[in-house]
Motif scaffolding. Structure first.
Motif, PDB file in Angstrom:
ATOM      1  N   LYS A 138       1.220  -1.352  -0.371  1.00 39.13           N
ATOM      2  CA  LYS A 138      -0.203   0.043  -0.358  1.00 39.13           C
ATOM      3  C   LYS A 138       0.320   0.935   0.099  1.00 39.13           C
ATOM      4  O   LYS A 138       1.184   2.396  -0.977  1.00 39.13           O
ATOM      5  CB  LYS A 138      -0.773  -0.124   1.138  1.00 39.13           C
ATOM      6  CG  LYS A 138      -2.107   1.212   1.002  1.00 39.13           C
ATOM      7  CD  LYS A 138      -2.809   0.924   2.644  1.00 39.13           C
ATOM      8  CE  LYS A 138      -3.262   2.177   3.010  1.00 39.13           C
ATOM      9  NZ  LYS A 138      -3.823   3.646   1.869  1.00 39.13           N
ATOM     10  N   GLN A 139       2.160   1.410   0.828  1.00 38.18           N
ATOM     11  CA  GLN A 139       3.055   2.424   1.370  1.00 38.18           C
ATOM     12  C   GLN A 139       3.167   2.800  -0.248  1.00 38.18           C
ATOM     13  O   GLN A 139       3.700   3.412  -0.500  1.00 38.18           O
ATOM     14  CB  GLN A 139       3.874   2.434   2.100  1.00 38.18           C
ATOM     15  CG  GLN A 139       2.632   2.694   3.572  1.00 38.18           C
ATOM     16  CD  GLN A 139       4.204   2.157   4.728  1.00 38.18           C
ATOM     17  OE1 GLN A 139       4.883   2.003   4.361  1.00 38.18           O
ATOM     18  NE2 GLN A 139       3.475   2.711   5.636  1.00 38.18           N
ATOM     19  N   ARG A 140       3.988   1.718  -0.850  1.00 37.53           N
ATOM     20  CA  ARG A 140       4.690   2.235  -2.300  1.00 37.53           C
ATOM     21  C   ARG A 140       4.237   2.115  -3.597  1.00 37.53           C
ATOM     22  O   ARG A 140       4.453   2.966  -3.725  1.00 37.53           O
ATOM     23  CB  ARG A 140       5.312   0.695  -2.436  1.00 37.53           C
ATOM     24  CG  ARG A 140       6.828   0.394  -1.438  1.00 37.53           C
ATOM     25  CD  ARG A 140       7.074  -1.163  -1.512  1.00 37.53           C
ATOM     26  NE  ARG A 140       7.853  -1.152  -2.592  1.00 37.53           N
ATOM     27  CZ  ARG A 140       8.535  -2.261  -3.613  1.00 37.53           C
ATOM     28  NH1 ARG A 140       8.463  -4.101  -2.145  1.00 37.53           N
ATOM     29  NH2 ARG A 140       9.170  -2.040  -4.567  1.00 37.53           N
ATOM     30  N   ILE A 141       2.642   1.868  -3.213  1.00 41.19           N
ATOM     31  CA  ILE A 141       1.878   2.138  -5.292  1.00 41.19           C
ATOM     32  C   ILE A 141       1.567   3.937  -4.571  1.00 41.19           C
ATOM     33  O   ILE A 141       1.702   4.704  -4.902  1.00 41.19           O
ATOM     34  CB  ILE A 141       1.013   0.641  -4.718  1.00 41.19           C
ATOM     35  CG1 ILE A 141       0.625  -0.584  -5.029  1.00 41.19           C
ATOM     36  CG2 ILE A 141      -0.492   1.922  -5.132  1.00 41.19           C
ATOM     37  CD1 ILE A 141      -0.184  -1.011  -4.681  1.00 41.19           C
ATOM     38  N   GLU A 142       1.514   4.219  -3.020  1.00 36.58           N
ATOM     39  CA  GLU A 142       1.591   5.161  -2.942  1.00 36.58           C
ATOM     40  C   GLU A 142       2.403   6.528  -2.754  1.00 36.58           C
ATOM     41  O   GLU A 142       1.809   7.622  -3.436  1.00 36.58           O
ATOM     42  CB  GLU A 142       0.021   5.354  -1.557  1.00 36.58           C
ATOM     43  CG  GLU A 142      -0.986   4.934  -1.501  1.00 36.58           C
ATOM     44  CD  GLU A 142      -2.268   4.837   0.080  1.00 36.58           C
ATOM     45  OE1 GLU A 142      -1.432   5.565   0.907  1.00 36.58           O
ATOM     46  OE2 GLU A 142      -3.127   4.524  -0.196  1.00 36.58           O
ATOM     47  N   ALA A 143       3.509   5.815  -2.550  1.00 40.92           N
ATOM     48  CA  ALA A 143       4.243   7.229  -3.112  1.00 40.92           C
ATOM     49  C   ALA A 143       4.492   6.874  -4.407  1.00 40.92           C
ATOM     50  O   ALA A 143       5.124   7.877  -5.032  1.00 40.92           O
ATOM     51  CB  ALA A 143       5.763   6.565  -2.017  1.00 40.92           C
ATOM     52  N   LEU A 194       2.906   6.542  -6.063  1.00 44.11           N
ATOM     53  CA  LEU A 194       1.296   6.967  -7.310  1.00 44.11           C
ATOM     54  C   LEU A 194       1.293   8.679  -6.819  1.00 44.11           C
ATOM     55  O   LEU A 194      -0.124   7.799  -6.264  1.00 44.11           O
ATOM     56  CB  LEU A 194       0.220   6.185  -7.815  1.00 44.11           C
ATOM     57  CG  LEU A 194       1.313   5.223  -8.997  1.00 44.11           C
ATOM     58  CD1 LEU A 194       0.118   4.184  -8.779  1.00 44.11           C
ATOM     59  CD2 LEU A 194       1.736   5.677 -10.522  1.00 44.11           C
ATOM     60  N   PRO A 195       1.425   8.966  -7.041  1.00 43.86           N
ATOM     61  CA  PRO A 195       1.351  10.810  -5.964  1.00 43.86           C
ATOM     62  C   PRO A 195      -0.500  11.350  -5.873  1.00 43.86           C
ATOM     63  O   PRO A 195      -0.855  10.990  -6.871  1.00 43.86           O
ATOM     64  CB  PRO A 195       1.854  11.561  -5.842  1.00 43.86           C
ATOM     65  CG  PRO A 195       2.827  11.222  -6.384  1.00 43.86           C
ATOM     66  CD  PRO A 195       2.336  10.045  -7.161  1.00 43.86           C
ATOM     67  N   ALA A 224      -6.334   6.222  -8.648  1.00 43.82           N
ATOM     68  CA  ALA A 224      -5.158   7.403  -9.169  1.00 43.82           C
ATOM     69  C   ALA A 224      -5.717   7.933 -10.113  1.00 43.82           C
ATOM     70  O   ALA A 224      -6.083   7.430 -11.131  1.00 43.82           O
ATOM     71  CB  ALA A 224      -3.847   6.525  -8.957  1.00 43.82           C
ATOM     72  N   PRO A 225      -5.115   9.378  -9.894  1.00 32.92           N
ATOM     73  CA  PRO A 225      -5.691  10.486 -10.983  1.00 32.92           C
ATOM     74  C   PRO A 225      -4.642  10.247 -12.595  1.00 32.92           C
ATOM     75  O   PRO A 225      -5.959   9.845 -13.934  1.00 32.92           O
ATOM     76  CB  PRO A 225      -5.627  11.759 -10.576  1.00 32.92           C
ATOM     77  CG  PRO A 225      -4.721  11.628  -8.835  1.00 32.92           C
ATOM     78  CD  PRO A 225      -5.458   9.946  -9.069  1.00 32.92           C
ATOM     79  N   LEU A 259       1.435   1.126 -14.551  1.00 29.72           N
ATOM     80  CA  LEU A 259       1.685   1.678 -14.200  1.00 29.72           C
ATOM     81  C   LEU A 259       1.822   1.033 -12.157  1.00 29.72           C
ATOM     82  O   LEU A 259       3.103   1.466 -11.984  1.00 29.72           O
ATOM     83  CB  LEU A 259       0.847   2.630 -13.670  1.00 29.72           C
ATOM     84  CG  LEU A 259       1.068   3.876 -15.042  1.00 29.72           C
ATOM     85  CD1 LEU A 259       0.096   5.646 -14.508  1.00 29.72           C
ATOM     86  CD2 LEU A 259       1.997   4.854 -15.212  1.00 29.72           C
ATOM     87  N   VAL A 260       1.001   0.332 -12.042  1.00 32.49           N
ATOM     88  CA  VAL A 260       1.431   0.102 -10.653  1.00 32.49           C
ATOM     89  C   VAL A 260       1.756  -1.530 -10.939  1.00 32.49           C
ATOM     90  O   VAL A 260       3.476  -1.402 -10.189  1.00 32.49           O
ATOM     91  CB  VAL A 260      -0.232  -0.596 -10.179  1.00 32.49           C
ATOM     92  CG1 VAL A 260       0.164  -1.335  -8.731  1.00 32.49           C
ATOM     93  CG2 VAL A 260      -0.889   0.149 -10.254  1.00 32.49           C
TER      94      VAL A 260
END
Length: 78
Positions: free
Chosen positions: A8-13, A15-16, A36-37, A50-51
């Motif tokens: 979770k943290q790596r994905i969110e970091a 893909l701001p 994600a936008p 992207l993920v």
């Protein structure tokens, strides 16, 4: 062994502005829903890429499987 919180943290970091919900409790098989936008205007394959790129070299190894659902954030009308 990977954890769902780490993913979770790596994905969110990477893909701001993204929000990720990750499940899976065996440390090798995970499911993620990512909003994600950055997905706006991209094909589903490009969104997933992207993920998956966040975990390049780890998929099929340390992270045996990652099942994805990707979504573009809902727009709110002014």
């Amino acid at each position: 062994m990977a954890t769902k919180e780490e993913l979770k943290q790596r994905i969110e970091a990477a893909l701001p502005g993204a929000r990720a919900e990750v499940s899976g409790d065996d440390g090798h098989h995970f499911e993620a829903v990512v909003v994600a936008p950055q997905f706006e205007g991209l094909s589903r394959i490009a969104q997933h890429r992207l993920v998956y790129d966040v975990f390049a070299g780890e998929l099929g190894g340390r992270i045996h499987a990652l099942s994805l659902q990707t979504k573009v954030p809902a727009r709110t009308s002014p």
